[in-house]
Write an enzyme that holds these catalytic residues in place. Structure first.
Site, PDB file in Angstrom:
ATOM      1  N   GLY A 349     -26.332  23.142  29.890  1.00 43.72           N
ATOM      2  CA  GLY A 349     -27.201  23.474  28.759  1.00 43.72           C
ATOM      3  C   GLY A 349     -26.580  24.541  27.896  1.00 43.72           C
ATOM      4  O   GLY A 349     -25.575  25.145  28.266  1.00 43.72           O
ATOM      5  N   GLY A 352     -27.624  30.956  27.332  1.00 48.77           N
ATOM      6  CA  GLY A 352     -28.855  31.747  27.327  1.00 48.77           C
ATOM      7  C   GLY A 352     -30.108  31.015  27.745  1.00 48.77           C
ATOM      8  O   GLY A 352     -31.204  31.537  27.621  1.00 48.77           O
ATOM      9  N   VAL A 353     -29.974  29.769  28.267  1.00 54.22           N
ATOM     10  CA  VAL A 353     -31.193  29.073  28.682  1.00 54.22           C
ATOM     11  C   VAL A 353     -31.544  29.344  30.141  1.00 54.22           C
ATOM     12  O   VAL A 353     -32.461  28.761  30.687  1.00 54.22           O
ATOM     13  CB  VAL A 353     -31.123  27.545  28.442  1.00 54.22           C
ATOM     14  CG1 VAL A 353     -31.104  27.236  26.968  1.00 54.22           C
ATOM     15  CG2 VAL A 353     -29.920  26.948  29.139  1.00 54.22           C
ATOM     16  N   GLY A 354     -30.795  30.229  30.781  1.00 53.43           N
ATOM     17  CA  GLY A 354     -31.174  30.658  32.115  1.00 53.43           C
ATOM     18  C   GLY A 354     -30.407  30.007  33.246  1.00 53.43           C
ATOM     19  O   GLY A 354     -30.851  30.061  34.402  1.00 53.43           O
ATOM     20  N   LYS A 355     -29.235  29.439  32.975  1.00 55.07           N
ATOM     21  CA  LYS A 355     -28.491  28.748  34.044  1.00 55.07           C
ATOM     22  C   LYS A 355     -28.065  29.733  35.131  1.00 55.07           C
ATOM     23  O   LYS A 355     -28.373  29.551  36.316  1.00 55.07           O
ATOM     24  CB  LYS A 355     -27.250  28.041  33.454  1.00 55.07           C
ATOM     25  CG  LYS A 355     -27.590  27.013  32.401  1.00 55.07           C
ATOM     26  CD  LYS A 355     -26.373  26.326  31.846  1.00 55.07           C
ATOM     27  CE  LYS A 355     -25.457  27.251  31.082  1.00 55.07           C
ATOM     28  NZ  LYS A 355     -26.024  27.791  29.847  1.00 55.07           N
ATOM     29  N   THR A 356     -27.388  30.796  34.700  1.00 52.64           N
ATOM     30  CA  THR A 356     -26.865  31.733  35.697  1.00 52.64           C
ATOM     31  C   THR A 356     -27.983  32.503  36.375  1.00 52.64           C
ATOM     32  O   THR A 356     -28.005  32.646  37.596  1.00 52.64           O
ATOM     33  CB  THR A 356     -25.912  32.724  35.008  1.00 52.64           C
ATOM     34  OG1 THR A 356     -25.075  31.998  34.146  1.00 52.64           O
ATOM     35  CG2 THR A 356     -25.096  33.480  36.009  1.00 52.64           C
ATOM     36  N   SER A 673     -24.406  11.046  14.447  1.00 55.67           N
ATOM     37  CA  SER A 673     -25.853  10.894  14.300  1.00 55.67           C
ATOM     38  C   SER A 673     -26.351  11.053  12.866  1.00 55.67           C
ATOM     39  O   SER A 673     -27.524  10.871  12.602  1.00 55.67           O
ATOM     40  CB  SER A 673     -26.576  11.863  15.231  1.00 55.67           C
ATOM     41  OG  SER A 673     -26.355  13.165  14.792  1.00 55.67           O
ATOM     42  N   LYS A 716     -33.185  18.923  17.935  1.00 51.38           N
ATOM     43  CA  LYS A 716     -33.264  18.502  16.533  1.00 51.38           C
ATOM     44  C   LYS A 716     -34.701  18.535  16.040  1.00 51.38           C
ATOM     45  O   LYS A 716     -34.990  18.985  14.928  1.00 51.38           O
ATOM     46  CB  LYS A 716     -32.685  17.097  16.384  1.00 51.38           C
ATOM     47  CG  LYS A 716     -31.173  17.076  16.521  1.00 51.38           C
ATOM     48  CD  LYS A 716     -30.645  15.670  16.441  1.00 51.38           C
ATOM     49  CE  LYS A 716     -29.134  15.683  16.485  1.00 51.38           C
ATOM     50  NZ  LYS A 716     -28.577  14.340  16.593  1.00 51.38           N
TER      51      LYS A 716
HETATM   52  P1  ADP Z   1     -26.999  31.122  30.769  1.00 54.37           P
HETATM   53  O1  ADP Z   1     -26.380  31.297  32.114  1.00 54.37           O
HETATM   54  O2  ADP Z   1     -27.685  29.792  30.611  1.00 54.37           O
HETATM   55  O3  ADP Z   1     -26.104  31.403  29.626  1.00 54.37           O
HETATM   56  P2  ADP Z   1     -28.588  33.387  31.558  1.00 54.37           P
HETATM   57  O4  ADP Z   1     -28.975  32.887  32.913  1.00 54.37           O
HETATM   58  O5  ADP Z   1     -27.553  34.418  31.480  1.00 54.37           O
HETATM   59  O6  ADP Z   1     -28.195  32.166  30.639  1.00 54.37           O
HETATM   60  O7  ADP Z   1     -29.927  33.862  30.838  1.00 54.37           O
HETATM   61  C1  ADP Z   1     -29.998  34.862  29.839  1.00 54.37           C
HETATM   62  C2  ADP Z   1     -31.243  35.662  29.977  1.00 54.37           C
HETATM   63  O8  ADP Z   1     -32.374  34.886  29.630  1.00 54.37           O
HETATM   64  C3  ADP Z   1     -31.485  36.143  31.383  1.00 54.37           C
HETATM   65  O9  ADP Z   1     -31.860  37.492  31.360  1.00 54.37           O
HETATM   66  C4  ADP Z   1     -32.660  35.312  31.883  1.00 54.37           C
HETATM   67  O10 ADP Z   1     -33.462  36.041  32.753  1.00 54.37           O
HETATM   68  C5  ADP Z   1     -33.380  34.938  30.613  1.00 54.37           C
HETATM   69  N1  ADP Z   1     -33.991  33.603  30.745  1.00 54.37           N
HETATM   70  C6  ADP Z   1     -33.427  32.430  30.419  1.00 54.37           C
HETATM   71  N2  ADP Z   1     -34.260  31.397  30.656  1.00 54.37           N
HETATM   72  C7  ADP Z   1     -35.379  31.927  31.157  1.00 54.37           C
HETATM   73  C8  ADP Z   1     -36.624  31.366  31.622  1.00 54.37           C
HETATM   74  N3  ADP Z   1     -36.850  30.051  31.634  1.00 54.37           N
HETATM   75  N4  ADP Z   1     -37.518  32.217  32.095  1.00 54.37           N
HETATM   76  C9  ADP Z   1     -37.306  33.534  32.096  1.00 54.37           C
HETATM   77  N5  ADP Z   1     -36.186  34.136  31.684  1.00 54.37           N
HETATM   78  C10 ADP Z   1     -35.225  33.343  31.217  1.00 54.37           C
END
Ligand code: ADP
Length: 766
Positions: A349, A352-356, A673, A716
């Site tokens: 993804g 910043g969507v929370g993968k790590t 697209s 989109k």
């Molecule tokens: P990625 O690895 O996808 O680039 P990160 O895991 O570093 O993103 O996430 C960035 C920040 O956003 C983190 O501090 C995380 O806690 C927060 N975050 C992302 N998604 C969520 C979510 N669904 N719920 C709560 N916090 C989230």
């Protein structure tokens, strides 16, 4: 063989005999000067003497009456600044008339003449017998000399040969130069050899007696003490001993296989035996450090309480149900089958969507340690599986490094940026990673540096990537891909309210009683202070806001409660940073809204077309990638092939040039697209009909006008919704993806699913 005024080379630590060669190395300028002069002026000839008293200062009185006439056979200046020479001893000479000029000594010389010896044969036999005995008894004495004996037929040369061969000290050796009479020299040699023999016999006797009494262990101790004594004598400090004791203690406590333990014991023994000055010492020490500190058999126990795991994941992350579900399933299957085989998850993804952070929460919920590495930019497989120890500066690969940091055999191992590895002449890191991840092979993972097998089968690997297409094919095959898409503004609002704001309040030492942010203000932050698919920037902006509030509270002390509404944002965060494409312009001919998927999420994309007198050429501008340029050509060909149906005058196409432009040129745009949007812009232009700004569309077009599926629909749609779009044409094949879109959005937008472009044409132009 008489010479006059030859230069004298004074040597104070070794002896050169006639018919004998020695190699010397000089960096000392004084001796080098002599060598240089001799080499240039005297045809290499010089006199070599050993001072009478080696401890006193050199002057004429300290130089002996006998020495060696020598000659430089070879002279090389080596790169380290030294001079290497091979000097050959020619004859024993008597020296006279020493003169000194500016520290250089010169002298005359005359070869020593040897008178005939009666019974020479007998002397030779006795001397050779003594030599044989000596070689036999003295340990480490080679017998290379024997082959040279047959070439010699006189006592004088034999004595010199044996004298040069004996391993006696310098002081004893140099006297053989001054004993001119061969018989005297022969007697002195036999005496010296016998003396040594007596000493050797005594030593052997003592050792054999001691040996009888010593057990194996004692013997080892005795030998070690002997080494220590020698090292002390040589001035080597021995800090190794303490270390060896510590290493042995650690090794005995280590939980690992007997094979690894044997290896460690072997390496400790090598470490102990090796000289403290050896460069290998550090290498063995580092290796031992790795072997002893790896968690060979150190597990944490999984938290098997599924409800608890779920609640920990829910409390740390909003939504992301797919991943959470998958983790619960994994635990359930593990409990049910007792199988420990772990899945290899890959979270894909935008940033910043929370993968790590989710992967870290998974570790926390399972009660496991975390190991984290990034493989982005890696082009060398040694980064994954280590360098061989023979390589200078060798290290284990990142997998083993991560495991050591985690300290357990079963951590959650996060491998970031798996889509950003590259392949070049240094190897293919992706295939090495495959070895690491493959459950068939990874129980016997062998790092090149560590060499011993390490079991990775209990590790829960979680990889992350931004783009699924860029994950190396062979890896993609083994991974369980879970997509994490961008968040809508509403989702971001929820994440901010439930997770980010409480987290940041705590980190800044604030409470909800001191600060409240209104929803409209959060929405403005999301829209105008951040531009991203995830929430990382949002989190940062919230942190900035709180930082400023804390500062105000402490400095001004006049306000104890801050209610942040839209109006207050500018005061704390400055002017708005991002303004989205305002979509309230007039409708225009040849201008149509497309939809784009970028790393920031989605946005609308206005496509413009115009025409002017020309020869039917197509001009494209606006940073279009190859695929998008092709889409433009396909759209034009499709229209040309269907002019009648679209009510277009074919002359327009022949007599004009057509220009297609996609503004906001800073961003590279590519992908198929925009096909339907380009087609619509062209038809609008060629039929002189406007298209409403509240309409947008996405879909790949073929030459037959078929509309094919596209990716990133959710993003989109989010972008179009933000831009106030009310009607969207999307490929029929993408209808299923509408499930991902929030009901709030669906209520405000009309979706029209199409299979063929004619359906769009019918809606817009008929
Ligand atoms: P990625 O690895 O996808 O680039 P990160 O895991 O570093 O993103 O996430 C960035 C920040 O956003 C983190 O501090 C995380 O806690 C927060 N975050 C992302 N998604 C969520 C979510 N669904 N719920 C709560 N916090 C989230």
């Amino acid at each position: 063989m008489d010479y006059k005024n030859l230069l004298v080379l004074i040597i104070n630590d070794m002896v050169i005999f006639p018919n004998n060669e020695v190699r010397l190395e000089y960096d000392n300028t004084y001796d080098r000067q002599i060598i240089d002069i001799v080499d240039k002026i005297n045809d290499g000839y010089m006199l070599i003497v050993n001072p009478i008293d080696e401890n006193s200062d050199i002057d004429i009185t300290s130089l002996p009456n006998y020495g060696i006439l020598g000659r430089i056979k070879l002279k090389i200046n080596v790169p380290n600044g030294k001079t290497r020479v091979v000097i050959e001893g020619i004859a024993r000479v008597e020296l006279s008339n020493y003169v000194s000029d500016d520290k250089l000594y010169r002298a005359n010389c005359k070869e020593v003449e040897i008178e005939d010896i009666s019974d020479e044969e007998n002397y030779i036999n006795v001397l050779i017998k003594a030599l044989n005995r000596y070689i036999d008894k003295v340990p480490h004495m080679g017998n290379a000399i024997m082959s040279q004996l047959s070439l010699i037929d006189n006592l004088n040369d034999l004595c010199d040969l044996i004298a040069s061969f004996l391993t006696i000290d310098y002081k004893r050796k140099k006297k053989y130069i001054t004993i001119v009479n061969p018989i005297e020299r022969c007697k002195a040699l036999i005496e010296d050899m016998n003396e040594d023999l007596k000493f050797v016999e005594l030593e052997q006797k003592i050792e054999s007696e001691v040996e009888k009494e010593l057990s194996e262990a004692q013997k080892e101790y005795f030998l070690r003490e002997k080494i220590k004594a020698m090292q002390k004598e040589l001035g080597e400090v021995n800090s190794k001993d303490d270390e060896v004791i510590k290493l042995k203690k650690k090794c005995s406590k280590l939980k690992c296989s007997s094979k690894v333990k044997e290896r460690i014991i072997h390496e400790i023994a090598r470490y102990e035996a090796i000289n403290s000055n050896s460069p290998e010492l550090g290498i063995i020490r580092d290796y031992l450090d790795w072997l002893i500190n790896l968690p060979w058999n150190n597990y944490t126990k999984d938290n098997d309480d599924l409800v608890k795991v779920k609640s920990i994941l829910d409390s740390s992350h909003y939504a992301l149900e797919d991943v959470k579900e998958r983790i619960i399933e994994y635990l359930a299957v593990k409990q049910n089958t007792n199988s420990l085989r772990s899945p290899i998850l890959c979270l894909v993804g935008p940033p910043g969507v929370g993968k790590t952070s989710l992967a870290i929460s998974i570790a926390k919920s399972l009660n496991r340690k975390v190991a984290k590495i990034s493989v982005g930019g890696i082009n060398d497989e040694a980064e994954i599986i280590g360098h061989r120890r023979t390589y200078v500066g060798a290290n284990p690969g990142r997998i083993i490094q991560g495991i050591r940091k985690a300290g357990t055999t079963n951590p959650v191992f996060i491998i970031d940026e798996i889509d950003k590895m590259t392949k070049d002449i240094k190897g293919d890191p992706a295939s090495s990673l495959l070895e690491v991840l493959d459950p068939e092979q990874n129980s016997k993972f062998s790092d090149h540096y560590i060499e011993e097998e390490f079991d990775l089968s209990k590790v829960l690997f979680i990889a992350t990537a931004n783009y699924i297409e860029q994950i190396p094919y062979e890896l993609k095959d083994r991974l369980e891909i879970i997509n994490l898409s961008s968040y809508t503004e509403y989702e971001k609002l929820d994440i901010a309210k439930c997770h980010l704001i409480p987290k940041e309040l705590e980190e800044h030492g604030l409470t909800p009683l001191q600060v409240h942010i209104e929803d409209s203000a959060i929405m403005t932050i999301i829209r105008n202070y951040t531009k991203e698919a995830g929430v990382r920037e949002l989190e940062r902006v919230i942190a900035t806001l709180f930082r400023k509030i804390v500062k105000n509270i402490l400095l001004e002390k006049d306000c104890s409660f801050y209610n942040i509404d839209e109006g207050k944002l500018e005061e704390f965060l400055g002017k708005k940073k991002y303004l989205y494409l305002e979509n309230n312009n007039q409708d225009e001919i040849g201008v149509v809204n497309g939809m784009a998927y970028t790393i920031f999420g989605g946005d609308i994309l206005s496509i413009e077309a115009t025409l002017y007198k020309g020869k039917g050429e197509l001009i494209l501008t606006g940073s279009l990638g190859d695929v998008m340029q092709e889409s433009c050509r396909i759209a034009l060909s499709y229209i040309k092939a269907n002019v009648e149906e679209f009510n277009i005058d074919p002359k327009l196409l022949e007599e004009n040039d057509i220009h297609i432009h996609i503004p906001e040129g800073a961003v590279n745009k590519d992908g198929p697209s925009a096909g339907v949007t380009i087609t619509t812009a062209l038809i609008s232009l060629l039929t002189n009909k406007k298209v409403n700004k509240n309409i947008s569309m996405t879909g790949e077009i073929t030459l037959q006008g078929r509309v094919l599926a596209i990716g990133g629909l959710k993003e989109k749609v989010i972008g179009a919704h933000r831009a106030n779009v009310k009607k969207i044409f999307i490929p029929k094949e993408n209808e299923k993806d509408l499930d991902e879109i929030l009901d709030d959005v669906k209520k405000e937008i009309k979706f029209i699913f199409v299979n063929n472009y004619k359906e769009i044409y019918k809606e817009l132009f008929k």
